[in-house]
Design a protein around this motif. Structure first.
Motif, short mmCIF file in Angstrom:
data_model
loop_
_atom_site.label_atom_id
_atom_site.label_comp_id
_atom_site.label_asym_id
_atom_site.label_seq_id
_atom_site.Cartn_x
_atom_site.Cartn_y
_atom_site.Cartn_z
N UNK A 600 0.81 -1.22 0.00
CA UNK A 600 0.00 0.00 0.00
C UNK A 600 0.83 1.26 0.00
N UNK A 601 2.06 1.18 -0.53
CA UNK A 601 2.95 2.34 -0.48
C UNK A 601 2.50 3.45 -1.42
N UNK A 602 1.76 3.08 -2.50
CA UNK A 602 1.19 4.10 -3.37
C UNK A 602 2.12 4.66 -4.43
N UNK A 603 3.28 4.05 -4.62
CA UNK A 603 4.19 4.53 -5.66
C UNK A 603 3.50 4.52 -7.02
N UNK A 604 2.58 3.54 -7.19
CA UNK A 604 1.89 3.40 -8.47
C UNK A 604 0.94 4.56 -8.77
N UNK A 605 0.47 5.23 -7.72
CA UNK A 605 -0.55 6.28 -7.93
C UNK A 605 -0.03 7.41 -8.82
N UNK A 606 1.05 8.09 -8.42
CA UNK A 606 1.54 9.14 -9.32
C UNK A 606 2.21 8.58 -10.58
N UNK A 607 2.56 7.27 -10.56
CA UNK A 607 3.24 6.70 -11.73
C UNK A 607 2.29 6.54 -12.91
N UNK A 608 1.00 6.39 -12.65
CA UNK A 608 0.04 6.15 -13.72
C UNK A 608 -0.18 7.43 -14.55
N UNK A 609 0.12 7.39 -15.82
CA UNK A 609 0.05 8.62 -16.61
C UNK A 609 -1.39 9.09 -16.86
N UNK A 610 -2.38 8.19 -16.70
CA UNK A 610 -3.77 8.62 -16.96
C UNK A 610 -4.55 8.76 -15.64
N UNK A 611 -3.83 8.80 -14.51
CA UNK A 611 -4.44 8.93 -13.17
C UNK A 611 -5.53 7.88 -12.97
N UNK A 612 -5.21 6.66 -13.38
CA UNK A 612 -6.20 5.59 -13.29
C UNK A 612 -6.11 4.79 -11.99
N UNK A 613 -5.09 5.10 -11.17
CA UNK A 613 -4.94 4.32 -9.93
C UNK A 613 -5.17 5.23 -8.72
N UNK A 614 -5.94 4.73 -7.76
CA UNK A 614 -6.15 5.45 -6.49
C UNK A 614 -5.98 4.47 -5.34
N UNK A 615 -5.54 4.98 -4.19
CA UNK A 615 -5.49 4.12 -3.01
C UNK A 615 -6.85 4.22 -2.33
N UNK A 616 -7.40 3.07 -2.01
CA UNK A 616 -8.71 3.07 -1.35
C UNK A 616 -8.68 3.90 -0.06
N UNK A 617 -9.66 4.74 0.08
CA UNK A 617 -9.81 5.64 1.23
C UNK A 617 -8.71 6.71 1.34
N UNK A 618 -7.81 6.76 0.36
CA UNK A 618 -6.87 7.87 0.26
C UNK A 618 -6.83 8.36 -1.18
N UNK A 619 -7.99 8.46 -1.80
CA UNK A 619 -8.04 8.91 -3.19
C UNK A 619 -7.74 10.39 -3.26
N UNK A 620 -7.39 10.85 -4.43
CA UNK A 620 -7.12 12.28 -4.61
C UNK A 620 -8.29 13.11 -4.10
N UNK A 621 -9.52 12.68 -4.51
CA UNK A 621 -10.69 13.47 -4.12
C UNK A 621 -10.92 13.46 -2.62
N UNK A 622 -10.69 12.30 -2.00
CA UNK A 622 -10.88 12.22 -0.55
C UNK A 622 -9.89 13.14 0.15
N UNK A 623 -8.64 13.13 -0.30
CA UNK A 623 -7.64 14.00 0.33
C UNK A 623 -7.98 15.46 0.12
N UNK A 624 -8.40 15.79 -1.09
CA UNK A 624 -8.72 17.19 -1.40
C UNK A 624 -9.89 17.68 -0.53
N UNK A 625 -10.92 16.81 -0.39
CA UNK A 625 -12.07 17.17 0.44
C UNK A 625 -11.62 17.46 1.87
#
Lengths: 768, 210
Positions: A600-625
């Motif tokens: 669950x380190x999340x290295x893959x999240x910013x690595x995805x060029x189409x922003x297709x990966x999110x960490x459950x319960x730590x998604x971009x939108x959840x963090x922004x909210x």
């Protein structure tokens, strides 16, 4: 977010006064009032963790008043498990209960700030957490099968106890760096407060370890590498050569009689394993021993070897070593007849090289012996160690008694600062030592000057009298600060176990979880948790064995469910390449996750060029909210913090290390889940600065941090607001608070400059 | 030595706070009375209170005893105590903090007088002169008359030369002393508000001591 959730969530916010710990500093009623518009129910209790407090939340859940619970209290590291198991019993998915830390990271650390600034911080944190909890989904932890084998590292009394207590129900491997078992205890003479001899009580235990069918014992062995994750480690062990096969050797001693250079020897008569060994620095490689050995046990060409073992749990019992007192210039160590207490003990122990006789360098008995306490301890200047080594007061009295027992008219003096012989039967021991005629002087020794005749002059102030004094002694024994044994840090790093700033392993909870570490499958016992006596080491060994047994008994380990979800995939494979743990693979042109390998380190999240990966319960939108809600209550500095650094902030709180109340921690599983989207959102919502604080010692992550930081800095440059990355291990809580203060001041100054400039610009445009 | 009883009214918390806030004083509350300062001090046997006892008296705010003690004047500023103190307290700096306060209070014990005479001689000549030192000090300290026979015997053996050695150019020395005086003035203005607070806070003291 799953779409089938009911639209109206019933959020219950429960705030804890924690006696006065929180309630005296933060106006919780005002926090509650500020939540009126949020459509939540709010309840304030004196002690939420008490049965009455828990009952209230449980009732609300059972009666359907609450289907998501947010608790504002102490650190989640303390009571999250308590509250979540209550939630589970009441029928709520535990992941829908969260804790916001308003004690260690708010009420305890902002004494010097205005009440309003602390209150606005608390309001922000709670509102952010409310926003977050309304956006998260119910998750179920993953289960992984445990390996039912435990590695005990360290064969001293703590490790031996852990291994023996555990071995009747579970498979144990006990490894020891030295060529024999027993640790420091086998080098002790008599033990306080009973004066029974150390080997009499220890050797039966060493033999029991050797003979136990459930224990694999390996000496001259160290941990070289650790792979895998909690509950399922693959550990590489390194074995130094002994040059004598332990299984074949019958300790007949034929080899030693033939050896011309004294290179082959039995460590000591009672050593376990009972086998000879070779000191290669003395060996002339003549081969005489090989020829004479009746069992063909000797191999002069033996090399260092490695092996691998898979284990579900690890117990660290690597103990202590005395600090080398040579840094204390005024004590002039080393000098003839100036020893450490460990050397004094060994002279009278099973390991003795003098036939268990106390003697000076010239072989005669010392008639005047001084014991100098606190050599390198209780020092806050950075020269020595801050802490008290706990056992010196009592063992030096024992050693003084031994001197008097060996020669009645010999003199024994103890120079102490405070006589700390607290504990059952210890004050009686102190009293008994006084009766024996030992001289006590209250005063830290100022100088030890070796004399030409190999005696030693000791200069001190008798602080009870306020008079300076000088004495000549035949022997002076320094009681050095006890420090974690060499290699503790390297081992702890490999196992992902944080240390305290004193270098000892950090307990999961100082009082309530004393032998658990912050890694759920790693336990500790004995002096690696701080200096202590045999009694306490044994107690911890038994406790650790129980905790390991409890852990392994479940058969399964729960893995946090906050894993990546692949929402969209174009099959480019960037995430597969980026994943440090080989948890992602391309299958049929799409990325697929193996959740058990994923940390669950999340290295893959910013690595995805189409922003297709999110960490459950730590998604971009959840963090922004969450960020928007936090910053809605006034400006602040957003600090994204991983669990290891979070622990450092908690320790700072426990130690009441003060820092700026502008700091707003946002807990993330790892800073590597962050990308410019989230940081930019923080700046847009009014953060005056953003920090990324990483505490993990996992090199697979830290080696990527610089690159991540550079990229984020570049992609958030347009805001012209400060962004900073820091690596802070759990032990470095002092560094953490210093850093927070400096950064908050910098960010504040920059913000002020900007607003002044804006005002000037406004005036200018108004004038135009 | 007659010893006083420590009573709530003998404690001056404003004085204690002033010393603790002065440079190098912030660690004074952490003193654990280990005595390594006194044990290391080459002249502590000449002091009426050892450095350790002085620190303890400051912790309690025993203003009168601290300022009247000869400790600050006996200190040779060898720094052994400061280097070895395990709590990071700097007794040497503490002495320098206390000297100007004692002077501004008008405290003139024999050690303070000697210190004054010595610096006067240096101020004028740039070099120490045993003869000037002894004669001037004898004038201000009548007890010195008892030492007269010893002085004569030193003189008869040529150990007390009458000639006065003087620096060629005392200009730079004057500048140093002027700078020192300026610093002293600053220290005095700092101590004065402390004095006022003393009076005001007297009633509150027993409470703060709890």
């Amino acid at each position: 977010m799953p779409e089938n959730e009911p639209a109206q969530k019933k959020i219950g916010v429960y705030l804890c006064r924690c006696g006065g710990n929180i309630g005296d500093v933060i106006d919780l009623q005002a926090v509650a009032d500020s939540l009126k518009r949020e459509n939540v129910i709010v309840n304030i209790q004196d002690y939420l963790c008490s049965s009455a407090g828990q009952e209230k939340i449980k009732n609300d859940i059972e009666k359907g008043k609450t289907d998501r619970a947010l608790i504002g209290s102490c650190s989640p590291k303390l009571h999250l498990e308590t509250f979540r198991s209550m939630a589970k019993n009441a029928g709520l998915n535990p992941s829908l209960l969260e804790i916001t830390n308003i004690r260690e990271q708010a009420s305890w650390v902002h004494d010097k700030e205005s009440k309003e600034s602390v209150n606005s911080k608390a309001r922000g944190l709670i509102k952010g957490a409310v926003a977050r909890i309304s956006s998260i989904e119910a998750l179920v932890p993953l289960e992984k099968k445990l390996v039912d084998r435990t590695l005990v590292v360290g064969g001293g009394i703590a490790g031996i106890t852990t291994a023996l207590e555990l071995a009747d129900g579970h498979e144990v491997m006990l490894i020891e760096k030295q060529p024999y078992l027993g640790g420091h205890m086998i080098g002790l003479s008599k033990t306080f407060p009973t004066l029974d001899c150390s080997q009499c009580i220890l050797t039966p235990k060493m033999v029991a370890v050797h003979n136990h069918p459930g224990i694999t014992m390996l000496t001259q062995t160290e941990v070289a590498d650790v792979k895998g994750s909690a509950g399922d480690y693959s550990i590489t062990l390194k074995h130094s050569p002994r040059y004598v096969d332990i299984k074949k050797c019958i300790s007949c001693g034929a080899c030693a009689r033939k050896c011309p250079s004294g290179a082959i020897f039995l460590p000591f008569a009672q050593a376990v394993p009972q086998a000879y060994m070779i000191d290669m620095s003395k060996c002339k490689n003549c081969g005489a021993c090989v020829k004479v050995c009746p069992r063909d046990a000797i191999d002069l060409d033996a090399k260092e070897t490695t092996s691998s073992v898979s284990v579900g749990a690890v117990a660290i019992a690597t103990g202590f070593e005395p600090i080398n007192p040579s840094f204390i210039e005024e004590y002039n160590y080393p000098a003839p007849n100036l020893l450490t207490a460990v050397q004094f003990e060994e002279m009278l122990s099973a390991k003795s090289k003098t036939g268990m006789r106390l003697q000076k360098a010239d072989g005669t008995f010392p008639d005047r012996v001084a014991f100098v306490l606190c050599a390198g301890s209780r020092d806050f200047t950075g020269r020595g160690k801050k802490y008290c080594s706990k056992v010196c007061c009592i063992y030096s009295q024992k050693q003084a008694q031994l001197v008097k027992k060996m020669k009645e008219d010999a003199e024994a003096w103890i120079f102490y600062i405070d006589m700390r012989s607290a504990g059952r039967r210890f004050e009686e021991f102190y009293h008994h030592t006084q009766e024996k005629g030992v001289n006590y002087v209250r005063g830290k020794v100022a100088e030890i000057i070796p004399q030409k005749d190999s005696t030693l002059m000791v200069q001190y102030e008798d602080t009870n009298l306020g008079m300076k004094g000088r004495e000549i002694f035949d022997m002076v024994v320094l009681c050095p600060a006890l420090v974690p044994s060499a290699g503790t840090k390297e081992l702890a790093d490999k196992l992902g176990v944080p240390l305290g700033d004193d270098g000892f392993v950090e307990e999961k909870h100082v009082k309530l979880d004393p032998v658990n570490t912050l890694n759920q499958s790693v336990f500790a016992a004995g002096c690696v948790l701080g200096p202590k006596d045999i009694h306490d080491s044994v107690t911890e060994g038994i406790s650790a064995a129980h905790k390991v047994s409890q852990f392994l008994g479940k058969g399964m380990i729960l893995i946090p469910p906050e894993k990546p979800m692949i929402l969209e995939c174009n099959g480019c494979g960037d995430c597969v390449k980026a994943c440090p743990y080989n948890a992602l693979a391309l299958e049929g042109g799409k990325a697929v996750l193996s959740p058990l390998a994923c940390t669950g380190c999340g290295v893959c999240v910013p690595a995805c060029p189409i922003k297709g990966i999110e960490i459950r319960n730590f998604t971009r939108n959840q963090l922004k909210t969450q960020l928007k809600a936090i910053l809605g209550e006034g400006p602040g500095v957003i600090v994204f913090i991983d669990p290891y650094a979070y622990a450092a902030a908690d320790i700072a709180g426990v130690n009441r290390r003060q820092y700026s109340s502008l700091i707003r921690f946002v807990s993330v599983p790892s800073i590597h889940i962050l990308d410019a989207d989230v940081i930019n959102a923080a700046f847009e919502h009014g953060a005056s600065g953003v920090m990324l604080i990483e505490g993990t010692t996992d090199e697979k992550l830290t080696s990527r941090s610089d690159e991540l930081y550079k990229k984020l800095k570049k992609d958030t440059r347009k805001h012209k607001k400060p962004l900073r990355y820091s690596h802070i291990e759990t032990a470095q809580y002092e560094k953490l608070t210093d850093l927070l203060n400096v950064f908050a001041a910098q960010a504040g100054a920059k913000a002020e400059k900007r607003s002044r400039k804006e005002q000037a610009d406004e005036k200018e445009s108004a004038a135009e | 030595m007659r010893k006083e009883t420590i009573l709530p009214e003998s404690k001056d918390t404003a004085f204690r706070d002033l010393i603790i806030k002065s440079p190098g004083g912030e660690k004074i509350p952490t003193c654990m009375q280990c005595g390594i300062c006194a044990g290391s001090c080459p002249v502590s046997h000449e002091m009426d209170y050892t450095p350790r006892q002085l620190v303890r008296m400051i912790q309690l705010g025993l203003r009168k005893e601290v300022l009247n003690s000869n400790t600050v004047w006996i200190c040779t500023t060898c720094f052994s105590c400061s280097v070895r103190c395990p709590r990071g307290i700097h007794p040497t700096e503490l002495m320098e903090t206390l000297k100007p306060i004692a002077m501004s209070e008008g405290i003139r014990n024999k050690n303070a007088k000697f210190d004054n005479v010595f610096s006067d001689v240096i101020k004028k000549n740039g070099r120490a002169s045993e003869f000037l030192l002894i004669s001037k000090y004898s004038l201000s300290e009548p007890g010195m008359i008892k030492q007269a026979p010893f002085g004569f015997s030193l003189f008869s053996k040529g150990k007390l030369p009458l000639s006065v050695d003087k620096m060629e150019d005392t200009g730079e020395l004057d500048a140093i002393f002027k700078l020192g005086e300026k610093t002293e003035e600053k220290a005095e203005t700092k101590t004065n508000p402390g004095k006022k607070e003393t009076g005001e806070k007297e009633n509150a003291e027993p409470e703060t001591e709890k």
